[in-house]
Design an enzyme around this catalytic site. Sequence first.
Site, PDB file in Angstrom:
ATOM      1  CG  HIS A  78      -0.340   0.049   2.530  1.00 28.52           C
ATOM      2  ND1 HIS A  78       0.527  -0.919   2.982  1.00 28.52           N
ATOM      3  CD2 HIS A  78      -0.449   0.952   3.554  1.00 28.52           C
ATOM      4  CE1 HIS A  78       0.912  -0.632   4.212  1.00 28.52           C
ATOM      5  NE2 HIS A  78       0.347   0.500   4.580  1.00 28.52           N
ATOM      6  CG  HIS A  80      -0.328   4.124   4.699  1.00 27.62           C
ATOM      7  ND1 HIS A  80      -1.011   3.406   5.642  1.00 27.62           N
ATOM      8  CD2 HIS A  80      -1.260   4.845   4.028  1.00 27.62           C
ATOM      9  CE1 HIS A  80      -2.310   3.676   5.548  1.00 27.62           C
ATOM     10  NE2 HIS A  80      -2.477   4.541   4.569  1.00 27.62           N
ATOM     11  CG  ASP A  82       4.779   3.001   7.427  1.00 26.00           C
ATOM     12  OD1 ASP A  82       3.885   3.472   6.703  1.00 26.00           O
ATOM     13  OD2 ASP A  82       4.578   2.057   8.208  1.00 26.00           O
ATOM     14  CG  HIS A  83       4.451  -0.088   4.240  1.00 27.32           C
ATOM     15  ND1 HIS A  83       4.572  -1.440   4.455  1.00 27.32           N
ATOM     16  CD2 HIS A  83       3.869   0.419   5.356  1.00 27.32           C
ATOM     17  CE1 HIS A  83       4.077  -1.740   5.643  1.00 27.32           C
ATOM     18  NE2 HIS A  83       3.654  -0.625   6.208  1.00 27.32           N
TER      19      HIS A  83
END
Length: 263
Positions: A78, A80, A82-83
């Site tokens: 996904h 977001h 932090d990814h």
Amino acid sequence: MSGLRIPLDGPDGAGTEHVTNLLAPNPSPWTLDGTNTWVIGGGETVLVVDPGPDDEQHLKRVVEHLGDRRVAAILLTHGHRDHSAGAPALAEMVRAPVRALDPKHRLGEEGLQDGDVLTVDGLEVRVVGTPGHSFDSLCFWVPEDRAMLTGDTILGRGTTVIASDGHLGDYLRSLDRLRALAETVEASALLPGHGPVLPDPIAALDGYIAHRRKRLDQIREAIRRGAKDVAEIVDIVYADVDPSLRRAAEWSVRAQLDYLEGR
């Protein structure tokens, strides 16, 4: 498969026969030990899932781990940050496209959607749409290892939050889908976006489903006791939450209220 590889000193390096974790150095109450960057493939060509934050040292360590192997694509569970934030830099470093459900996170012409099948050196990776935590959440099933990469849909510890771009109704349906799939294919491991490998997928999914039902019951009870707004519900239902996670608790309460109102 040869079984799980779960080291005693933490999640870095954990995985399955064809999937290895490289832990990003971004620990926090939100990200647990940090973001798990997964490398899929045992041959000369691999896939990289969730490069994590835009951290130069982490991305260099991923490249060093890859050695001479070619990256066919960078996949995002996904969007977001932090990814996904490190994806553009890693894509430039390894000369690979970035594939995601949300077009704004793609680099290249190909996206990802439920039902897609990717192959690297004969190893299949199947895309499973699991909206809920976010609208664009995906999981990746590796049949050879009977392992599912779950992003933030399932965490290695605790439970996930329904983010502002997610929906609880979608999330509950995704949990039911994963539970049915895990039983059908006899899944042996869940590889989360944060936290350690889960070697008992059925138990983990049953726990998540039961937790969501319990939380909905608790919110109904809080309303019956006179709670009038999100803050008052959080004070009752999430009384023991770490103050740094109060915003996440508020997101979850809003998502649950929207779900209850919709029903």
